[in-house]
Motif scaffolding. Structure first.
Motif, PDB file in Angstrom:
ATOM      1  N   SER A  49       0.826  -1.211   0.000  1.00 35.89           N
ATOM      2  CA  SER A  49       0.000   0.000   0.000  1.00 35.89           C
ATOM      3  C   SER A  49       0.865   1.267   0.000  1.00 35.89           C
ATOM      4  CB  SER A  49      -0.957  -0.002   1.192  1.00 35.89           C
ATOM      5  OG  SER A  49      -0.251  -0.037   2.401  1.00 35.89           O
ATOM      6  N   LEU A  50       1.967   1.254   0.742  1.00 34.21           N
ATOM      7  CA  LEU A  50       2.855   2.423   0.749  1.00 34.21           C
ATOM      8  C   LEU A  50       3.518   2.637  -0.605  1.00 34.21           C
ATOM      9  CD1 LEU A  50       4.533   2.151   4.251  1.00 34.21           C
ATOM     10  CD2 LEU A  50       2.877   3.862   3.486  1.00 34.21           C
ATOM     11  N   ASN A  51       3.816   1.543  -1.314  1.00 32.06           N
ATOM     12  CA  ASN A  51       4.432   1.657  -2.635  1.00 32.06           C
ATOM     13  C   ASN A  51       3.503   2.337  -3.637  1.00 32.06           C
ATOM     14  OD1 ASN A  51       6.934   0.548  -2.053  1.00 32.06           O
ATOM     15  ND2 ASN A  51       6.263  -1.521  -2.462  1.00 32.06           N
ATOM     16  N   TYR A  52       2.208   2.305  -3.392  1.00 33.35           N
ATOM     17  CA  TYR A  52       1.257   3.016  -4.249  1.00 33.35           C
ATOM     18  C   TYR A  52       0.892   4.390  -3.682  1.00 33.35           C
ATOM     19  CZ  TYR A  52       0.650  -1.180  -7.020  1.00 33.35           C
ATOM     20  OH  TYR A  52       0.873  -2.254  -7.840  1.00 33.35           O
ATOM     21  N   LEU A  53       0.807   4.489  -2.368  1.00 28.63           N
ATOM     22  CA  LEU A  53       0.388   5.738  -1.739  1.00 28.63           C
ATOM     23  C   LEU A  53       1.425   6.849  -1.895  1.00 28.63           C
ATOM     24  CD1 LEU A  53      -1.687   7.250   0.006  1.00 28.63           C
ATOM     25  CD2 LEU A  53      -0.454   6.392   2.018  1.00 28.63           C
ATOM     26  N   VAL A  54       2.681   6.533  -1.706  1.00 30.04           N
ATOM     27  CA  VAL A  54       3.730   7.556  -1.772  1.00 30.04           C
ATOM     28  C   VAL A  54       3.811   8.205  -3.158  1.00 30.04           C
ATOM     29  CG1 VAL A  54       6.210   7.977  -1.588  1.00 30.04           C
ATOM     30  CG2 VAL A  54       5.025   6.682   0.194  1.00 30.04           C
ATOM     31  N   PRO A  55       3.870   7.427  -4.261  1.00 31.26           N
ATOM     32  CA  PRO A  55       3.899   8.090  -5.576  1.00 31.26           C
ATOM     33  C   PRO A  55       2.636   8.910  -5.855  1.00 31.26           C
ATOM     34  CG  PRO A  55       4.538   5.801  -5.799  1.00 31.26           C
ATOM     35  CD  PRO A  55       4.065   5.981  -4.391  1.00 31.26           C
ATOM     36  N   TYR A  56       1.480   8.440  -5.356  1.00 27.38           N
ATOM     37  CA  TYR A  56       0.250   9.209  -5.536  1.00 27.38           C
ATOM     38  C   TYR A  56       0.359  10.564  -4.833  1.00 27.38           C
ATOM     39  CZ  TYR A  56      -4.510  10.819  -5.342  1.00 27.38           C
ATOM     40  OH  TYR A  56      -5.630  11.592  -5.456  1.00 27.38           O
ATOM     41  N   CYS A  57       0.825  10.550  -3.602  1.00 28.16           N
ATOM     42  CA  CYS A  57       0.950  11.795  -2.837  1.00 28.16           C
ATOM     43  C   CYS A  57       1.957  12.742  -3.470  1.00 28.16           C
ATOM     44  CB  CYS A  57       1.343  11.488  -1.398  1.00 28.16           C
ATOM     45  SG  CYS A  57       0.036  10.696  -0.442  1.00 28.16           S
ATOM     46  N   VAL A  58       3.076  12.218  -3.918  1.00 25.60           N
ATOM     47  CA  VAL A  58       4.103  13.060  -4.543  1.00 25.60           C
ATOM     48  C   VAL A  58       3.571  13.675  -5.838  1.00 25.60           C
ATOM     49  CG1 VAL A  58       6.374  13.037  -5.658  1.00 25.60           C
ATOM     50  CG2 VAL A  58       6.030  11.836  -3.487  1.00 25.60           C
ATOM     51  N   ALA A  59       2.925  12.864  -6.664  1.00 22.53           N
ATOM     52  CA  ALA A  59       2.390  13.374  -7.936  1.00 22.53           C
ATOM     53  C   ALA A  59       1.295  14.413  -7.688  1.00 22.53           C
ATOM     54  CB  ALA A  59       1.856  12.220  -8.777  1.00 22.53           C
ATOM     55  N   SER A  60       0.417  14.158  -6.725  1.00 19.42           N
ATOM     56  CA  SER A  60      -0.661  15.107  -6.416  1.00 19.42           C
ATOM     57  C   SER A  60      -0.114  16.420  -5.893  1.00 19.42           C
ATOM     58  CB  SER A  60      -1.611  14.511  -5.372  1.00 19.42           C
ATOM     59  OG  SER A  60      -2.251  13.385  -5.879  1.00 19.42           O
ATOM     60  N   TYR A  61       0.840  16.332  -4.964  1.00 22.92           N
ATOM     61  CA  TYR A  61       1.433  17.536  -4.394  1.00 22.92           C
ATOM     62  C   TYR A  61       2.137  18.353  -5.472  1.00 22.92           C
ATOM     63  CZ  TYR A  61       4.508  20.565  -1.734  1.00 22.92           C
ATOM     64  OH  TYR A  61       5.174  21.661  -1.252  1.00 22.92           O
ATOM     65  N   SER A  62       2.909  17.678  -6.293  1.00 22.47           N
ATOM     66  CA  SER A  62       3.654  18.365  -7.339  1.00 22.47           C
ATOM     67  C   SER A  62       2.716  19.056  -8.328  1.00 22.47           C
ATOM     68  CB  SER A  62       4.556  17.367  -8.065  1.00 22.47           C
ATOM     69  OG  SER A  62       5.222  17.969  -9.132  1.00 22.47           O
ATOM     70  N   ALA A  63       1.683  18.362  -8.747  1.00 22.57           N
ATOM     71  CA  ALA A  63       0.739  18.943  -9.701  1.00 22.57           C
ATOM     72  C   ALA A  63      -0.037  20.105  -9.078  1.00 22.57           C
ATOM     73  CB  ALA A  63      -0.229  17.871 -10.198  1.00 22.57           C
ATOM     74  N   ALA A  64      -0.431  19.961  -7.820  1.00 21.88           N
ATOM     75  CA  ALA A  64      -1.171  21.031  -7.154  1.00 21.88           C
ATOM     76  C   ALA A  64      -0.297  22.270  -6.981  1.00 21.88           C
ATOM     77  CB  ALA A  64      -1.690  20.550  -5.800  1.00 21.88           C
ATOM     78  N   ARG A  65       0.966  22.083  -6.597  1.00 21.13           N
ATOM     79  CA  ARG A  65       1.879  23.215  -6.478  1.00 21.13           C
ATOM     80  C   ARG A  65       2.079  23.898  -7.831  1.00 21.13           C
ATOM     81  NH1 ARG A  65       3.257  25.973  -2.253  1.00 21.13           N
ATOM     82  NH2 ARG A  65       5.217  26.414  -3.272  1.00 21.13           N
ATOM     83  N   ASN A  66       2.153  23.100  -8.874  1.00 18.27           N
ATOM     84  CA  ASN A  66       2.305  23.650 -10.224  1.00 18.27           C
ATOM     85  C   ASN A  66       1.080  24.483 -10.603  1.00 18.27           C
ATOM     86  OD1 ASN A  66       3.671  23.888 -12.794  1.00 18.27           O
ATOM     87  ND2 ASN A  66       2.055  22.560 -13.585  1.00 18.27           N
TER      88      ASN A  66
END
Length: 74
Positions: A49-66
């Motif tokens: 679950s962490l292997n899927y959750l971490v990339p999701y959080c990073v991608a979401s954060y990065s896109a939202a900041r952008n």
């Protein structure tokens, strides 16, 4: 001004982040637990679950900041 969380929960960002999480999470699971998967022994579902959750959080954060970054007229 919209908050970071509101941007991260927008449909476009969620859809793209899910795609990234599936690809990156699958690769991470193969790297981290590939031998256990191939041997048919037990795997750690917490790590899966962490292997899927971490990339999701990073991608979401990065896109939202952008999305929050002001852009000049180009």
């Amino acid at each position: 001004m919209r908050s970071l969380f509101q941007f991260a929960c927008s449909g476009k960002i969620v859809k793209n982040s899910l795609r990234i999480a599936v690809v990156v999470g699958s690769i991470l699971n193969l790297v981290n637990q590939g031998s256990a998967i191939l041997a048919g022994t037990g795997i750690s579902w917490v790590h899966v679950s962490l292997n899927y959750l971490v990339p999701y959080c990073v991608a979401s954060y990065s896109a939202a900041r952008n999305e929050m970054t002001p852009r000049g007229n180009q």
